[in-house]
Design an enzyme around this catalytic site. Structure first.
Site, PDB file in Angstrom:
ATOM      1  N   TYR A  31       4.306   1.137   1.560  1.00 28.39           N
ATOM      2  CA  TYR A  31       4.324   2.557   1.952  1.00 28.39           C
ATOM      3  C   TYR A  31       5.148   3.409   0.991  1.00 28.39           C
ATOM      4  O   TYR A  31       4.932   4.619   0.885  1.00 28.39           O
ATOM      5  CB  TYR A  31       4.894   2.706   3.364  1.00 28.39           C
ATOM      6  CG  TYR A  31       3.906   2.374   4.453  1.00 28.39           C
ATOM      7  CD1 TYR A  31       3.654   1.061   4.809  1.00 28.39           C
ATOM      8  CD2 TYR A  31       3.230   3.381   5.129  1.00 28.39           C
ATOM      9  CE1 TYR A  31       2.744   0.758   5.811  1.00 28.39           C
ATOM     10  CE2 TYR A  31       2.322   3.084   6.132  1.00 28.39           C
ATOM     11  CZ  TYR A  31       2.084   1.776   6.461  1.00 28.39           C
ATOM     12  OH  TYR A  31       1.182   1.478   7.453  1.00 28.39           O
ATOM     13  N   ASP A  90      -7.429   2.521   5.262  1.00 31.59           N
ATOM     14  CA  ASP A  90      -5.976   2.680   5.344  1.00 31.59           C
ATOM     15  C   ASP A  90      -5.326   2.550   3.951  1.00 31.59           C
ATOM     16  O   ASP A  90      -5.821   3.163   3.019  1.00 31.59           O
ATOM     17  CB  ASP A  90      -5.455   1.636   6.363  1.00 31.59           C
ATOM     18  CG  ASP A  90      -4.052   1.898   6.845  1.00 31.59           C
ATOM     19  OD1 ASP A  90      -3.893   2.763   7.735  1.00 31.59           O
ATOM     20  OD2 ASP A  90      -3.115   1.251   6.352  1.00 31.59           O
ATOM     21  N   HIS A 100      -9.148   4.034  14.569  1.00 37.28           N
ATOM     22  CA  HIS A 100      -8.755   3.678  13.203  1.00 37.28           C
ATOM     23  C   HIS A 100      -9.136   2.248  12.812  1.00 37.28           C
ATOM     24  O   HIS A 100      -9.034   1.887  11.645  1.00 37.28           O
ATOM     25  CB  HIS A 100      -7.238   3.870  13.077  1.00 37.28           C
ATOM     26  CG  HIS A 100      -6.700   3.681  11.698  1.00 37.28           C
ATOM     27  ND1 HIS A 100      -7.145   4.394  10.600  1.00 37.28           N
ATOM     28  CD2 HIS A 100      -5.744   2.847  11.216  1.00 37.28           C
ATOM     29  CE1 HIS A 100      -6.469   4.003   9.523  1.00 37.28           C
ATOM     30  NE2 HIS A 100      -5.620   3.062   9.873  1.00 37.28           N
TER      31      HIS A 100
END
Ligand code: NAG
Ligand code: NAG
Ligand code: NAG
Ligand code: NAG
Ligand code: NAG
Length: 425
Positions: free
Chosen positions: A344, A219, A404
């Site tokens: 992010y 990730d 994931h």
């Protein structure tokens, strides 16, 4: 009284400022690895329980399909009740402390972030073995919404290796929390992006005496690992269970002419479905990290709903327990969500624009056939030649299931893959 409490709070919590207390004890300025026990402020835990108890449900229309727009309201009511009445952070904390050896240290920042970077990390050395081969130092980098606890089920299997198979490598595991996640304090200034975090972790590995080392990433942590492979000559191999490959203009033109391979076509379709229907959280995090954190930091149950929506979407049907979900949310909520969500912003701009390197790279791919959204089934299955555009891919193993968070949902499969890749290095 409030002045006294504030003074005690600062002592207990070692906060970077009175405005944003960490809510857990963190030693100031440890310039070298120092044993650490997680100890969250009891008053903060109590106030979180009270917030869970006074959770205010949202109105929803009677015929709204479940999971069409977010976590189911009925289940959220039950999670809030469970959090208030049954969930016991003290037990969880004791388990985390007894499971692993925890440390803190501080590393110095670099040009773009010239401030001290305090870190929490798990350090588990390979257990003794009759096998005389050297264990591999392995830096493990998690993503969002995770912390070093994403590796809770795999750390000991990695350190142990396999008693009856001398080719199975053993690892010295170093699993930090990214700054702003878990028990690594958030950056006090702007500028600690994905690449700068990589420099901090390289300094951490050197501080621990590992001249060269390998990386496992996922990730957002994958971005950190990719930069480290480019920036540090100490990184000798990089394994990951995440890959983001963007279609080039040529890929898109071939797609438009129906000339992409079947594998490329399903990958591109699932990526488009992801962007169109399941990526709102990314846009919010990347552009409005403060706005969303003002809401989330004030509402533990609201934050839990946000986290659950994401893990439900991407975990291939893995049945999280209530306690697992709350612990995941807690680990990002205790110091406040801004420090983890804001990363992010960098992931959406410079953070994922790394150069190609020659570092041998192993990729594990897991499909999502059992997840709630059929259009995401092939998300994550980047074609091998696309992955080779940004790395020296020497190993790629694909599983038709897993989602994931495979280190959480399929730890045995995940461990065997990691051992097989590093056995070849
Ligand atoms: C403690 O370690 C076990 C594996 O040894 C793991 O399954 C469990 O999730 C860990 N607990 C926590 C709270 O991390
Ligand atoms: C390791 O060596 C010891 C003796 O030195 C022996 O008792 C033990 O069985 C060996 N373990 C394995 C897994 O081979
Ligand atoms: C021994 O371990 C290696 C590395 O994980 C693996 O590739 C191999 O299949 C194992 N051998 C046996 C007999 O299990
Ligand atoms: C695209 O190509 C595949 C075979 O590669 C074919 O089965 C399909 O019918 C084509 N679709 C269109 C719209 O031309
Ligand atoms: C990729 O890594 C392997 C293993 O280290 C190495 O032999 C090879 O030269 C590398 N390839 C490139 C293109 O850098």
């Amino acid at each position: 009284m409030s002045i006294l409490r504030c003074a005690i709070g600062l002592l207990l919590c070692g906060s970077t400022s009175a405005v944003n207390p960490l809510n857990f004890a963190f030693p100031e300025n440890t310039a070298e690895p120092t044993p650490f026990q997680i100890s969250v402020d009891a008053e903060f835990i109590q106030s979180t329980i009270e917030k869970a108890r006074s959770y205010r449900p949202s109105f929803t229309p009677q015929n709204l399909p479940e999971w069409e727009e977010g976590a189911p309201p009925e289940a959220m009511n039950e999670l809030a009740r469970y959090w208030a009445d049954e969930y016991d952070w003290a037990d969880v904390q004791e388990e985390i402390n007894s499971n692993f050896s925890h440390f803190t240290t501080t590393v110095t920042g670099s040009d773009k972030y010239p401030h001290p970077i305090p870190l929490h990390f798990i350090h588990e050395r390979a257990s003794q073995s009759n096998d005389t081969s050297e264990a591999i130092p392995l830096l493990m980098l998690h993503g969002w919404p995770s912390t070093s606890l994403e590796w809770a089920k795999v750390i000991h299997p990695l350190t142990r290796g396999h008693v009856s198979n001398a080719s199975t490598p053993r690892f010295h595991v170093v699993a930090p929390d990214l700054p702003g996640y878990g028990f690594s304090p958030a950056a006090t200034h702007m500028g600690l992006g994905i690449r700068e975090m990589g420099r901090a972790f390289d300094a951490l590995m050197h501080q621990l005496g590992y001249e060269t080392y390998c990386i496992f990433s996922t990730d957002i942590g994958w971005g950190v690992g990719m930069w480290m492979a480019a920036d540090s000559t100490s990184v000798t191999a990089h394994a990951t269970d995440f890959w983001q490959a963007r279609a080039t203009a040529d890929d898109q033109a071939r797609f438009d002419r129906n000339e992409t391979t079947a594998e490329e076509t399903v990958y591109m379709r699932s990526t488009v479905a992801l962007m169109n229907h399941h990526f709102g959280y990314f846009g919010v995090h990347a552009t409005r990290p403060l706005s969303i954190s003002l809401a989330m930091t004030d509402s533990p149950v609201g934050f839990l709903a946000w986290v659950w929506d994401l893990v439900y979407t991407f975990s291939d049907g893995y049945a999280y327990s209530k306690a697992e979900l709350i612990t995941t949310a807690m680990s990002l909520y205790i110091q406040g969500t801004y420090g983890n969500i804001v990363l992010y912003k960098d992931a959406a701009t410079e953070g994922f624009n790394f150069p190609k390197t020659s570092v041998p790279t192993g990729i594990l791919q897991f499909a999502h056939p059992n997840g709630p959204y059929a259009e995401l089934k092939d998300y994550g299955l980047a074609p091998r030649d696309w992955t080779e555009r940004t790395a020296n891919v020497t190993f790629l193993r694909r599983h038709p299931f897993g989602g994931h968070f495979p280190a959480v949902s399929y730890p045995e499969v995940w461990v065997a893959d990691v051992q097989d890749f590093f056995a070849q290095i």
